[in-house]
Scaffold this active site. Structure first.
Site, PDB file in Angstrom:
ATOM      1  N   GLU A   8      57.576 -45.039 -42.217  1.00 56.22           N
ATOM      2  CA  GLU A   8      57.119 -43.667 -41.976  1.00 56.22           C
ATOM      3  C   GLU A   8      56.619 -43.080 -43.295  1.00 56.22           C
ATOM      4  OE1 GLU A   8      59.620 -41.745 -38.336  1.00 56.22           O
ATOM      5  OE2 GLU A   8      60.778 -42.190 -40.140  1.00 56.22           O
ATOM      6  N   HIS A  49      59.636 -43.731 -45.737  1.00 59.16           N
ATOM      7  CA  HIS A  49      60.885 -44.157 -45.101  1.00 59.16           C
ATOM      8  C   HIS A  49      60.783 -45.603 -44.625  1.00 59.16           C
ATOM      9  CE1 HIS A  49      63.837 -43.755 -41.478  1.00 59.16           C
ATOM     10  NE2 HIS A  49      64.399 -44.366 -42.502  1.00 59.16           N
ATOM     11  N   SER A  92      65.801 -40.839 -45.108  1.00 61.33           N
ATOM     12  CA  SER A  92      65.673 -41.059 -43.676  1.00 61.33           C
ATOM     13  C   SER A  92      65.912 -39.791 -42.874  1.00 61.33           C
ATOM     14  CB  SER A  92      66.672 -42.126 -43.217  1.00 61.33           C
ATOM     15  OG  SER A  92      68.006 -41.701 -43.492  1.00 61.33           O
ATOM     16  N   ASN A  99      63.871 -41.426 -35.973  1.00 62.74           N
ATOM     17  CA  ASN A  99      65.249 -40.974 -35.790  1.00 62.74           C
ATOM     18  C   ASN A  99      65.334 -39.826 -34.795  1.00 62.74           C
ATOM     19  OD1 ASN A  99      66.504 -42.843 -37.423  1.00 62.74           O
ATOM     20  ND2 ASN A  99      66.417 -41.580 -39.253  1.00 62.74           N
TER      21      ASN A  99
END
Length: 697
Positions: free
Chosen positions: A465, A453, A432, A503
């Site tokens: 992702e 991800h 991540s 993120n």
């Protein structure tokens, strides 16, 4: 001669049109008992949808039926996957309210003709029967469901509308009206036995028994059906008023009326006109036409097409039938279980037996939660194979590494497993936060390596992702995109960048909430501001959900990797982590947690001091997220602006009715946002300095 309404699955040629003139979207045939079997087969489409052309052709068929009535009419589907997926949403995009009203009236007229035919009419439903498809089925006198895979529902509320082709008044008169309203207000489907229990189908049979069930239905249809007395009582005005009040209260918790008008329009329809089908029909048409042309519905329809665009990025064949997952922790175990549920053979490896056993147990529970039959559950568990010795590695088409977030641990693992992999096998990491290129050192074939991800919880989060690096082969990327599609997820392609997309964009939002807490702003005010904007959860509660330790790890990583300043994590928050106050998983973080829920005051808005104060908090929270999205687009992390919007909606829950962060920015006005960021930069610091990428928007 016997005709199976589902015979298309085995021999489509047996159902060539023979009734009146040939139609583009309908197949028809008489059987020896003068029963007309009519099948919807939408032209040039893998799934049936109701369009103006489909309804016009049905209208022409009804002309012929009225001239020479058959003994009965049976309506089914010639598509293997289901009866009908709903109305053709594309047709909604180009109409104004007046045009939509006219189109709806024409559609209602067709279904009313079907509903008033002086003969038995039976809908045979298999697979999905949603939205307009359910409205077509409701216009028939009886419905027969085919077991295993039956899904019936009205998901229109997710598009910012309610049923618009008679569903509001036909469903509330067919079944318990409270249950009917709940179905429409939540958009949740009913499956197999649930559908039968609710009364949505009159019979539920195995595929091989469809014909006999139809014969019985035709015989039964000669008897006049009486409305249940309990349904009649629940539709009385006093009951409707009482129930409508409760429905509004419950709806407000999940879909605030300030942002989502459709639930309240639906409640008002039933409350006012529930006892009069004719008046409710007229009101339904006007209400739907008004809602579908609203900004909320336009943006939610946009979200629907963003989903389609992300899902259909590739037509590539995966060649992936066997997945080997290394690491049976919370993420690896869920990934393995999900893949097994989607029909793939999965071997699951871990250094300890306990997490593997727990993964199997969790998968069994997930199957129940997803309404899988006992046979489907058994098959999924048979495909999920505990593999303590990594025996499945050598035969796997895809290896998913889900070990702890540590570069050295991952690289050491790759050194061990790569020599045993098949030549055409793909290796992906579920990292991540680690830059993908940092994991390629020592790989003999980095071209078949990339990041994938998944988000937690895997079973609920649609978005993944897909992260390539400079050496990733194009064919590998295409196969991975196809793989995510085949397991029911939607991918966003991103390049290797600190935090990737989600993120990177979400962290400033969370950090600003922490800074506000340090300033003495009440956490309920902060969370209320975000929810007022349309976020599904406040940022303080979300930090607790994710875990304070994980948030600090990601924040520190981004602070080290990015040129732009990030908000500083206060020492007090680091001390909370040192004291074991990690959030939901430890029972205490910024909130106290009990039975999986944050304990808060009943007044979620806390001490909020009017709209101006709320707007200021919203800008401090939301604009850094938007700015990070602009940075990611400028840096080429995501090239397609629509895909960026879709990723943020599906991965973070960014207010769907706003159409995505960058769509919201353009709607609000780029210049205004840049000016606001500049003011915040003067007040709060360089972390609010607008990215230069705003100029290109």
């Amino acid at each position: 001669m016997k005709i199976d309404v589902l015979a298309h699955v085995e021999n489509l040629s047996q159902l060539t049109p023979s009734y009146a003139s040939e139609k583009s979207n309908w197949r028809s045939r008489f059987d020896e008992d003068d029963v007309l079997w009519l099948q919807l087969d939408k032209q040039d489409s893998s799934a049936n949808t109701l369009s103006e052309a489909v309804l016009q052709e049905l209208n022409e068929i009804l002309d012929d039926i009225e001239k020479k009535p058959p003994k009965a009419l049976v309506i089914g589907s010639a598509k293997p996957k289901g009866f009908c997926a709903g109305a053709d949403i594309k047709s909604f995009k180009s109409h104004d309210e007046s045009e939509m009203t006219d189109m709806l009236r024409r559609g209602h007229a067709v279904l009313d003709r079907l509903a008033t035919l002086d003969m038995p009419t039976v809908a045979v439903i298999h697979g999905h029967c949603l939205g307009g498809g359910l409205e077509l089925a409701l216009a028939c006198r009886q419905r027969i469901g085919v077991k295993n895979g039956l899904e019936i529902g009205f998901p229109e509320i997710r598009l910012g509308v309610h049923p618009g082709l008679g569903g509001t008044y036909r469903l509330t008169r067919l079944i318990n009206p409270i249950s009917a309203m709940t179905m429409m207000l939540t958009g949740k489907s009913q499956y197999d036995k649930q559908a039968k229990k609710q009364g949505l189908v009159d019979d539920l049979v195995e595929r091989r028994h469809v014909e006999n069930a139809v014969r019985k239905a035709i015989e039964k249809s000669a008897k006049k059906r009486r409305r249940k007395f309990s349904n009649y009582m629940l539709n009385m005005l006093a009951v409707r008023k009482f129930a409508a009040k409760k429905m509004r209260t419950e709806s407000e918790k999940k879909a605030p009326s300030a942002h989502y008008p459709a639930p309240y329009a639906l409640i008002g329809l039933w409350e006012k006109f529930g006892a009069n089908a004719h008046k409710m029909q007229a009101a339904e048409i006007q209400s739907f036409a008004r809602l579908i042309t609203s900004e909320t519905a336009r943006n939610l329809v946009r979200v629907f097409f963003l989903h389609q665009s992300l899902k259909n990025q590739t037509n590539h064949h995966t060649g992936i039938e066997h997945v080997h997952v290394i690491g049976a922790g919370s993420m690896g175990g869920e990934i393995a279980g999900w893949c097994a549920m989607q029909g793939l053979k999965v071997t699951l490896s871990d250094q300890q037996a306990e997490p593997v056993a727990q993964a199997v147990k969790n998968t069994e529970q997930l199957c129940r939660n997803k309404h899988k039959t006992s046979a489907e559950t058994r098959d999924a568990l048979d495909r999920l194979i505990p593999d303590m010795r990594n025996a499945g590695l050598k035969n796997a088409d895809l290896i998913i590494e889900a070990v702890p977030e540590n570069i050295e641990i991952k690289k050491a693992l790759y050194q061990t497993i790569e020599p045993s992999m098949k030549a055409d096998a793909i290796l992906v990491t579920n990292t991540s936060s680690i830059l993908i290129e940092k994991l390629t050192d020592g790989l003999s074939n980095p071209a078949r390596f990339m990041g994938l991800h998944f988000f937690n919880p895997v079973s609920k989060m649609l978005m993944i992702e897909a992260i390539g690096h400079e050496s990733t082969h194009t064919d590998v990327v295409e196969r991975i995109l196809a793989f995510t599609r085949d397991i029911g997820k939607i991918p966003v392609q991103v390049t290797s960048y600190p935090g990737f997309l989600v993120n990177r964009a979400l962290t400033p939002y969370l950090l600003e909430a922490i800074v506000m807490l340090e300033e003495g702003i009440d956490k309920t005010d902060i969370d209320a501001a975000a929810k007022n904007f349309g976020m599904p959860m406040g940022p303080v509660e979300l930090v607790d959900q994710i875990g304070l330790d994980i948030c600090i790890h990601v924040a520190d990583m981004l602070a080290d990797a990015l040129n732009k300043p990030m908000a500083r994590i206060p020492d007090s928050v680091r001390k909370k982590v040192d004291n074991g106050e990690l959030g939901k998983k430890s029972g205490k973080g910024f909130y106290q947690w009990k039975n999986g829920k944050a304990q808060r005051d009943s007044n979620i808005n806390g001490k909020q001091s009017g709209k101006e104060g709320s707007d200021h908090l919203i800008d401090r929270l939301i604009l850094p997220m938007l700015d990070a999205c602009v940075e990611c687009h400028r840096e080429g992390v995501v090239k397609d602006l629509d895909h960026l919007d879709g990723a943020m909606i599906f991965a973070t829950g960014f207010a769907p009715f706003r159409g995505g962060p960058l769509h919201y920015a353009r709607t609000r006005g780029v210049n205004e946002i840049v000016t606001t960021l500049e003011k915040l930069c003067e007040q709060q610091g360089e972390r609010f300095k607008p990215d230069q990428g705003w100029q290109s928007l």
